[in-house]
Design an enzyme around this catalytic site. Structure first.
Site, PDB file in Angstrom:
ATOM      1  N   TYR A 237       0.874  -1.209   0.005  1.00 51.25           N
ATOM      2  CA  TYR A 237       0.047   0.062   0.200  1.00 51.25           C
ATOM      3  C   TYR A 237       1.055   1.076   0.060  1.00 51.25           C
ATOM      4  O   TYR A 237       1.788   1.114   0.929  1.00 51.25           O
ATOM      5  CB  TYR A 237      -0.910   0.061   1.310  1.00 51.25           C
ATOM      6  CG  TYR A 237      -2.115  -0.600   1.195  1.00 51.25           C
ATOM      7  CD1 TYR A 237      -3.125  -0.110  -0.086  1.00 51.25           C
ATOM      8  CD2 TYR A 237      -2.726  -1.793   1.680  1.00 51.25           C
ATOM      9  CE1 TYR A 237      -4.421  -0.808  -0.130  1.00 51.25           C
ATOM     10  CE2 TYR A 237      -3.980  -2.384   1.346  1.00 51.25           C
ATOM     11  CZ  TYR A 237      -4.688  -1.786   0.453  1.00 51.25           C
ATOM     12  OH  TYR A 237      -5.639  -2.441   0.084  1.00 51.25           O
ATOM     13  N   ASP A 265      -5.926  -0.382  -6.768  1.00 55.59           N
ATOM     14  CA  ASP A 265      -7.523  -0.280  -6.641  1.00 55.59           C
ATOM     15  C   ASP A 265      -8.070   0.268  -5.417  1.00 55.59           C
ATOM     16  O   ASP A 265      -9.319   0.449  -5.189  1.00 55.59           O
ATOM     17  CB  ASP A 265      -8.270  -1.574  -7.231  1.00 55.59           C
ATOM     18  CG  ASP A 265      -7.825  -2.589  -6.106  1.00 55.59           C
ATOM     19  OD1 ASP A 265      -7.336  -2.350  -5.133  1.00 55.59           O
ATOM     20  OD2 ASP A 265      -8.165  -3.960  -6.346  1.00 55.59           O
ATOM     21  N   HIS A 354     -10.492  -6.747  -5.947  1.00 53.26           N
ATOM     22  CA  HIS A 354     -10.346  -6.730  -4.536  1.00 53.26           C
ATOM     23  C   HIS A 354     -11.261  -7.212  -3.502  1.00 53.26           C
ATOM     24  O   HIS A 354     -11.846  -6.808  -2.596  1.00 53.26           O
ATOM     25  CB  HIS A 354     -10.399  -5.040  -4.119  1.00 53.26           C
ATOM     26  CG  HIS A 354      -9.421  -4.893  -2.654  1.00 53.26           C
ATOM     27  ND1 HIS A 354      -8.268  -3.875  -2.739  1.00 53.26           N
ATOM     28  CD2 HIS A 354      -9.480  -5.460  -1.499  1.00 53.26           C
ATOM     29  CE1 HIS A 354      -7.765  -3.856  -1.662  1.00 53.26           C
ATOM     30  NE2 HIS A 354      -8.409  -4.660  -0.847  1.00 53.26           N
TER      31      HIS A 354
HETATM   32  O1  173 Z   1      -9.288  -5.134   1.799  1.00 52.72           O
HETATM   33  C1  173 Z   1      -8.983  -4.684   2.729  1.00 52.72           C
HETATM   34  O2  173 Z   1      -9.588  -4.576   4.126  1.00 52.72           O
HETATM   35  C2  173 Z   1      -7.700  -3.892   2.795  1.00 52.72           C
HETATM   36  O3  173 Z   1      -7.235  -3.941   1.556  1.00 52.72           O
HETATM   37  C3  173 Z   1      -7.157  -2.778   3.844  1.00 52.72           C
HETATM   38  C4  173 Z   1      -6.624  -1.743   3.472  1.00 52.72           C
HETATM   39  C5  173 Z   1      -6.147  -0.864   4.367  1.00 52.72           C
HETATM   40  C6  173 Z   1      -6.464  -1.162   5.852  1.00 52.72           C
HETATM   41  C7  173 Z   1      -6.851  -2.443   5.999  1.00 52.72           C
HETATM   42  C8  173 Z   1      -7.534  -3.347   4.917  1.00 52.72           C
END
Ligand code: 173
Length: 490
Positions: A237, A265, A354
């Protein structure tokens, strides 16, 4: 290190002066409060106290080093001064413990839905809400598996199928069959040891695990759980602070991760109402300061505020400059973007919505796959990248459908979290083994000895893009006030 008494820590319990204890260390987090991705309130709930039990399921241990400067660690709490906490079982815990005692033997789990059914009963409520939730009306969530029902087989017969070999290579790395464990956050919500269960199961089943940025185990814990020569990929991320992003990527590469999967995404997390409701239920009713109460967040949104919303194609150059890992974009959903990924030199793409957790009504990965494969082929670009798909994979036949349509491998997330939450590492191993057994049977019955024998002409996709079944919208139909005039009882 300085020893600090628990009484002293307890005096610093306000927004203006906030100390907390985590794993025996005392931190002054006053200045960090506004920056905490999970919000101020959750820290203030533990101000002046030991926050370890709340910290652990959400954060890897090394996150403190990443986010806090060393001076905010004031010393160690004097263990003699810590009140012995007597753990009282809540009603919810009592109910769960009863169910856990009654859960079926692992050997009774015969498919991935069995694990889901057990997890829905025995996983703690927060884990279940977070793992199982999808965006909005969860129509995309259900569509992900349903889409496989619109694909049928054209099996070939009279082929010698005595020896079936389902092994493959993903970005050049061996995998015993074309499945990898995709990244999912917050493993310790489901099991006290968290993601290392997946790491160990991946090793024994000879498949690759994609380690998430939001793993609740640190990269070191995962590295230590690895077997000899085990291959990991890393999911990223992108943090809007480029220094942090660089540190995260380079740490993953230094620890031996072999590919970087950048999630594209999720500039903002989707609305997942099961997760949001759970958070609401957990809030104490007598919160002092209304404005600290983040009513519209679940676990996921609470920990996602760091994500860089400005991520765009021009950033790929920067990623290339900070890593030599192959780069894969996770969350591609159109041919147009697949072409752009190739043109920007990416090594692979994951076609994915996702897990139906982002944009409801975004098509399922398996539906998009033929559009991408055929389109890239026409443009002479198909051999430039590897294509993976995730979302809705529950059966060996789902895996084979994706491979026959041109995917190199498929990712699986939730079902393994359900297996982990119910039965730990052994559960994950059995879930993967069940899929392997199913893949072998499907290959033999289709007339394929190797994955290379699987081809689009073994698959009938004429209904794939026609959404012939209107998905049932449970929330909507439960609240719909029918048009027929109400009959008066009078
Ligand atoms: O799908 C999710 O829950 C996810 O990708 C996510 C993203 C940021 C923080 C926690 C979960």
């Amino acid at each position: 290190m300085t020893l600090i008494s628990a009484e002293e820590v307890a005096k610093h319990n306000t927004r203006q002066d906030c100390w907390i204890i985590i794993h025996g260390k005392v931190y002054n987090v006053t200045n960090f409060l506004p920056e905490h991705p999970g919000g101020v309130k959750v820290i203030l709930d533990h101000a002046g106290k030991d926050a370890t039990a709340a910290f652990d399921p959400i954060h890897p241990r090394d996150i403190i080093k990443m986010y806090l400067s060393p001076e905010v660690c004031l010393g160690e709490v004097d263990p003699a001064t810590l009140a012995k906490t007597v753990k009282v079982e809540t009603e919810e815990e009592k109910r769960r413990n009863e169910l856990i005692k009654k859960k079926p033997a692992l050997s009774e789990m015969l498919n991935l839905f069995d694990f889901e059914a057990v997890a829905s009963q025995v996983a703690n409520a927060e884990a279940w809400a977070y793992y199982s939730s999808g965006a909005d009306d969860e129509i995309g969530l259900r569509e992900n598996h349903n889409a496989f029902h619109r694909i049928w087989f054209r099996p070939r017969v009279m082929r010698d199928v005595t020896h079936v070999n389902m092994s493959t290579k993903i970005l050049g790395h061996y995998s015993s069959f074309p499945l990898y464990i995709t990244a999912t956050a917050l493993g310790k919500l489901g099991h006290p040891e968290g993601e290392v269960n997946l790491t160990r199961a991946a090793y024994s089943q000879e498949i690759i695990q994609m380690v998430p940025t939001l793993s609740s185990c640190s990269m070191d814990e995962i590295g230590n759980a690895c077997g000899k020569g085990q291959v990991l990929f890393f999911q990223l991320y992108v943090n809007r602070n480029k220094d942090i992003t660089r540190r995260i990527i380079q740490n993953a590469e230094a620890k031996g991760c072999k590919a970087l999967f950048i999630t594209v995404d999720a500039p903002q997390l989707g609305r997942r109402e099961k997760d949001m409701r759970m958070k609401y239920v957990n809030e104490p009713p007598d919160v002092q300061d209304e404005k600290d109460l983040i009513r519209d967040q679940g676990v996921a949104r609470a920990v996602s505020s760091f994500i860089d919303t400005s991520l765009n194609w021009n950033d790929l150059k920067w990623f290339r400059s900070v890593t030599s890992m192959p780069i894969v974009l996770k969350g591609i959903q159109t041919l147009e973007d697949a072409v752009l990924a190739v043109k920007h030199g990416c090594d692979g793409i994951v076609i994915s919505n996702h897990g139906g957790r982002q944009l409801d009504f975004a098509r399922s990965g398996i539906e998009i796959l033929p559009e991408v494969v055929e389109g890239l082929k026409k443009q002479g670009l198909l051999n430039k990248i590897e294509i993976y798909v995730d979302g809705g994979i529950r059966r060996g036949s789902d895996i084979i459908k994706a491979i026959a349509l041109g995917a190199k491998a498929v990712g699986i997330g939730r079902p393994l979290l359900y297996a982990m939450s119910s039965y730990g590492q052994a559960g994950v191993e059995r879930a993967i083994q069940l899929l392997k057994d199913e893949v072998e049977i499907v290959m033999r019955l289709l007339g394929a000895n190797t994955l290379a024998d699987l081809s689009p002409d073994m698959i009938d996709i004429k209904d794939l893009t026609t959404h012939v079944y209107t998905p049932k919208d449970y929330l909507y139909s439960n609240v719909y006030d029918r048009l027929a005039p109400r009959r008066s009882k009078l």
